[in-house]
Design a protein around this motif. Structure first.
Motif, PDB file in Angstrom:
ATOM      1  N   PHE A 137       0.884  -1.337  -0.470  1.00  0.00           N
ATOM      2  CA  PHE A 137       0.406   0.096   0.498  1.00  0.00           C
ATOM      3  C   PHE A 137       0.529   1.124   0.081  1.00  0.00           C
ATOM      4  N   ARG A 138       2.163   1.156   0.307  1.00  0.00           N
ATOM      5  CA  ARG A 138       3.065   2.103  -0.181  1.00  0.00           C
ATOM      6  C   ARG A 138       3.142   2.678  -0.932  1.00  0.00           C
ATOM      7  N   HIS A 139       2.166   2.395  -2.393  1.00  0.00           N
ATOM      8  CA  HIS A 139       2.289   2.866  -4.202  1.00  0.00           C
ATOM      9  C   HIS A 139       1.141   3.119  -4.274  1.00  0.00           C
ATOM     10  N   LEU A 140       0.005   3.315  -2.871  1.00  0.00           N
ATOM     11  CA  LEU A 140      -1.012   3.788  -3.968  1.00  0.00           C
ATOM     12  C   LEU A 140      -2.204   4.834  -3.779  1.00  0.00           C
ATOM     13  N   HIS A 141      -0.677   5.797  -4.108  1.00  0.00           N
ATOM     14  CA  HIS A 141      -1.251   6.443  -5.185  1.00  0.00           C
ATOM     15  C   HIS A 141      -0.806   6.145  -6.837  1.00  0.00           C
ATOM     16  N   ARG A 142       0.114   5.977  -6.829  1.00  0.00           N
ATOM     17  CA  ARG A 142       0.839   5.333  -7.789  1.00  0.00           C
ATOM     18  C   ARG A 142      -0.467   4.344  -8.756  1.00  0.00           C
ATOM     19  N   PHE A 143      -0.594   3.661  -8.120  1.00  0.00           N
ATOM     20  CA  PHE A 143      -1.876   2.426  -8.974  1.00  0.00           C
ATOM     21  C   PHE A 143      -3.332   3.008  -8.407  1.00  0.00           C
ATOM     22  N   LEU A 144      -3.856   4.095  -8.430  1.00  0.00           N
ATOM     23  CA  LEU A 144      -5.078   4.654  -8.159  1.00  0.00           C
ATOM     24  C   LEU A 144      -4.779   5.222  -9.391  1.00  0.00           C
ATOM     25  N   LYS A 192       4.638   5.361   6.813  1.00  0.00           N
ATOM     26  CA  LYS A 192       4.542   6.384   7.043  1.00  0.00           C
ATOM     27  C   LYS A 192       4.572   6.815   5.544  1.00  0.00           C
ATOM     28  N   GLU A 193       4.371   6.244   4.671  1.00  0.00           N
ATOM     29  CA  GLU A 193       4.513   6.831   2.718  1.00  0.00           C
ATOM     30  C   GLU A 193       3.466   6.879   2.593  1.00  0.00           C
ATOM     31  N   MET A 194       2.442   5.227   3.217  1.00  0.00           N
ATOM     32  CA  MET A 194       1.353   6.081   2.567  1.00  0.00           C
ATOM     33  C   MET A 194       0.010   6.661   3.067  1.00  0.00           C
ATOM     34  N   ARG A 239      10.253  -8.730  12.369  1.00  0.00           N
ATOM     35  CA  ARG A 239       9.305  -8.829  10.747  1.00  0.00           C
ATOM     36  C   ARG A 239       8.898  -7.566  10.326  1.00  0.00           C
ATOM     37  N   ILE A 240       9.112  -6.282  11.622  1.00  0.00           N
ATOM     38  CA  ILE A 240       9.192  -4.859  11.095  1.00  0.00           C
ATOM     39  C   ILE A 240       9.512  -4.434  10.044  1.00  0.00           C
ATOM     40  N   GLU A 241      11.030  -4.774  10.371  1.00  0.00           N
ATOM     41  CA  GLU A 241      12.204  -4.560   9.432  1.00  0.00           C
ATOM     42  C   GLU A 241      11.902  -5.332   8.626  1.00  0.00           C
ATOM     43  N   VAL A 242      11.866  -6.691   8.070  1.00  0.00           N
ATOM     44  CA  VAL A 242      11.716  -7.484   7.360  1.00  0.00           C
ATOM     45  C   VAL A 242      11.280  -6.640   5.956  1.00  0.00           C
ATOM     46  N   ASN A 243       9.962  -6.102   6.360  1.00  0.00           N
ATOM     47  CA  ASN A 243       8.930  -5.607   5.425  1.00  0.00           C
ATOM     48  C   ASN A 243       8.701  -4.669   5.093  1.00  0.00           C
ATOM     49  N   ASP A 244       9.967  -3.457   6.264  1.00  0.00           N
ATOM     50  CA  ASP A 244       9.851  -2.026   6.920  1.00  0.00           C
ATOM     51  C   ASP A 244       8.610  -1.058   6.521  1.00  0.00           C
ATOM     52  N   GLU A 245       7.201  -2.003   8.018  1.00  0.00           N
ATOM     53  CA  GLU A 245       5.949  -1.151   8.210  1.00  0.00           C
ATOM     54  C   GLU A 245       5.990  -0.056   8.022  1.00  0.00           C
ATOM     55  N   MET A 246       7.489   0.349   9.470  1.00  0.00           N
ATOM     56  CA  MET A 246       7.013   1.918   9.624  1.00  0.00           C
ATOM     57  C   MET A 246       7.197   2.926   8.080  1.00  0.00           C
ATOM     58  N   GLY A 247       8.174   2.359   7.235  1.00  0.00           N
ATOM     59  CA  GLY A 247       8.294   3.315   5.982  1.00  0.00           C
ATOM     60  C   GLY A 247       7.497   3.124   5.118  1.00  0.00           C
ATOM     61  N   ALA A 248       6.714   2.015   5.049  1.00  0.00           N
ATOM     62  CA  ALA A 248       5.216   2.007   4.871  1.00  0.00           C
ATOM     63  C   ALA A 248       4.402   2.618   5.013  1.00  0.00           C
ATOM     64  N   PHE A 256      -0.257  11.373  12.631  1.00  0.00           N
ATOM     65  CA  PHE A 256      -0.009  12.356  11.270  1.00  0.00           C
ATOM     66  C   PHE A 256      -1.746  12.783  11.492  1.00  0.00           C
ATOM     67  N   PHE A 257      -2.493  12.480  11.962  1.00  0.00           N
ATOM     68  CA  PHE A 257      -4.423  13.016  11.922  1.00  0.00           C
ATOM     69  C   PHE A 257      -4.031  14.040  12.763  1.00  0.00           C
ATOM     70  N   LYS A 258      -3.971  14.143  13.693  1.00  0.00           N
ATOM     71  CA  LYS A 258      -3.715  15.223  14.486  1.00  0.00           C
ATOM     72  C   LYS A 258      -2.971  17.388  13.571  1.00  0.00           C
ATOM     73  N   GLN A 259      -1.529  16.291  13.264  1.00  0.00           N
ATOM     74  CA  GLN A 259      -0.660  17.187  13.000  1.00  0.00           C
ATOM     75  C   GLN A 259       0.072  17.700  12.089  1.00  0.00           C
ATOM     76  N   GLY A 260      -0.643  16.457  11.252  1.00  0.00           N
ATOM     77  CA  GLY A 260       0.492  16.419   9.683  1.00  0.00           C
ATOM     78  C   GLY A 260       1.821  16.077   9.968  1.00  0.00           C
ATOM     79  N   THR A 261       2.136  15.450  11.156  1.00  0.00           N
ATOM     80  CA  THR A 261       3.845  15.209  10.835  1.00  0.00           C
ATOM     81  C   THR A 261       3.695  14.142  11.920  1.00  0.00           C
ATOM     82  N   PHE A 262       5.269  13.292  11.812  1.00  0.00           N
ATOM     83  CA  PHE A 262       4.787  11.609  12.531  1.00  0.00           C
ATOM     84  C   PHE A 262       5.187  12.392  13.690  1.00  0.00           C
ATOM     85  N   GLU A 263       6.266  13.640  13.937  1.00  0.00           N
ATOM     86  CA  GLU A 263       6.978  13.454  15.698  1.00  0.00           C
ATOM     87  C   GLU A 263       5.601  14.160  16.623  1.00  0.00           C
TER      88      GLU A 263
END
Length: 305
Positions: free
Chosen positions: A80-87, A218-220, A207-216, A250-257
């Motif tokens: 789903f990190r490619h969400l926009h592209r495939f839509l 954030k991108e989504m 598992r999180i590292e193998v699949n870069d779950e946090m990176g994916a 992200f929902f509250k302030q548009g940032t991850f921090e």
């Protein structure tokens, strides 16, 4: 109340709560970023009219066995990190709602050969998309002590992450660890507390590292402002405090921090989302009794402004 669609592949968590949060309009276009067993997708399709559409993403080839013969459903076998592209590739500019259930499916846990579970013997694999090359065994074999320490601490919240990392680097030169049982033997000397809980945290981190779950993730999330129509709703189910924090911020302030309000600085940041539920929605007593995997699930939903 309608029955929750479930199969041997996966039982969808927070099923009714998620469908309610999405406020589905019959002729809308919706995205299920994590098709899995197709449970949430079936619920969305039931609420859609003949002109509604559902686009389902899943990077795990096994999920394709759950696709229904349904003309309103378009399945995209991608992360789903490619969400926009495939839509855009399919001529879709904006949608009415996006759902992501970030949990590992029961099927993935129950297939020993996938390497996700501490309960079965199998290869140290853990790839959700078996087209990629990096496996859990590769990480254990090649990562530095510092890299291992960081991933066990951040992604697994392992209490003795530093000791575990040092032990792996010391032992991996002389002990094999291609399989789950071999890896468990490799780290047995440093397991602390409840062994099952400890190993589950270690496996989660890998598992999180193998699949870069946090990176994916954030991108989504960053693509939601492009793909959602004004008023469109994003509903995200997390199972880990790190994921939940990313979604919440992200929902509250548009940032991850976390942004701390400063009394002397009043910089107005553009607001992109309005929270649908101020606090995360969690499983009720009945669901917890029926599905123990729902206990760590948190649903956050927000509408695009």
């Amino acid at each position: 109340m309608e029955k929750i669609p479930a199969n041997d592949y996966h039982v969808p968590v927070l099923y009714h709560e998620t469908l309610d949060a999405l406020s589905i309009v019959p002729d809308g276009i919706y995205v299920d970023c994590t098709f899995g067993g197709g449970g949430h997708s079936r619920g969305i399709l039931e609420k859609l009219g003949p002109n509604g559409r559902l686009i389902a993403f899943d990077q795990d080839a096994d999920a394709q066995q759950n696709i229904q013969n349904e003309p309103r459903l378009l399945f995209i076998p991608q992360n789903f990190r490619h969400l926009h592209r495939f839509l855009r590739l399919h001529g879709i500019d904006q949608v009415d709602g996006v759902l992501a259930d970030l949990g590992v499916s029961s099927h993935q846990f129950d297939e020993g050969e996938r390497g996700f579970s501490i309960r079965f013997e199998g290869p140290m694999d853990m790839r959700m998309d078996r087209r990629q090359t990096l496996t859990a065994a590769d990480i254990i074999k090649t990562y530095s002590e510092q890299q291992l320490h960081k991933l066990f601490e951040q992604y697994g919240e392992v209490t003795n992450a530093k000791t575990l990392a040092a032990h792996i680097v010391q032992q991996r030169v002389r002990l094999p660890f291609a399989t789950i049982d071999q890896f468990k033997a490799l780290i047995s000397a440093v397991v602390k507390g409840n062994p099952n809980k400890y190993l589950a945290q270690v496996f989660q981190a890998l598992r999180i590292e193998v699949n870069d779950e946090m990176g994916a993730l954030k991108e989504m999330l960053e693509q939601l402002t492009k793909v959602l129509k004004p008023g469109g709703i994003a509903a995200i189910i997390t199972f880990h405090s790190l994921e939940d924090r990313l979604v919440k911020n992200f929902f509250k302030q548009g940032t991850f921090e976390e942004v701390i309000d400063h009394p002397l600085l009043s910089i107005e940041k553009p607001k992109h989302f309005q929270l649908v539920n101020k606090k995360p929605i969690t499983a009720g007593a009945e669901e917890l009794k029926r599905n123990s995997r729902s206990r760590s699930a948190k649903l956050r939903a927000a509408a695009r402004l």
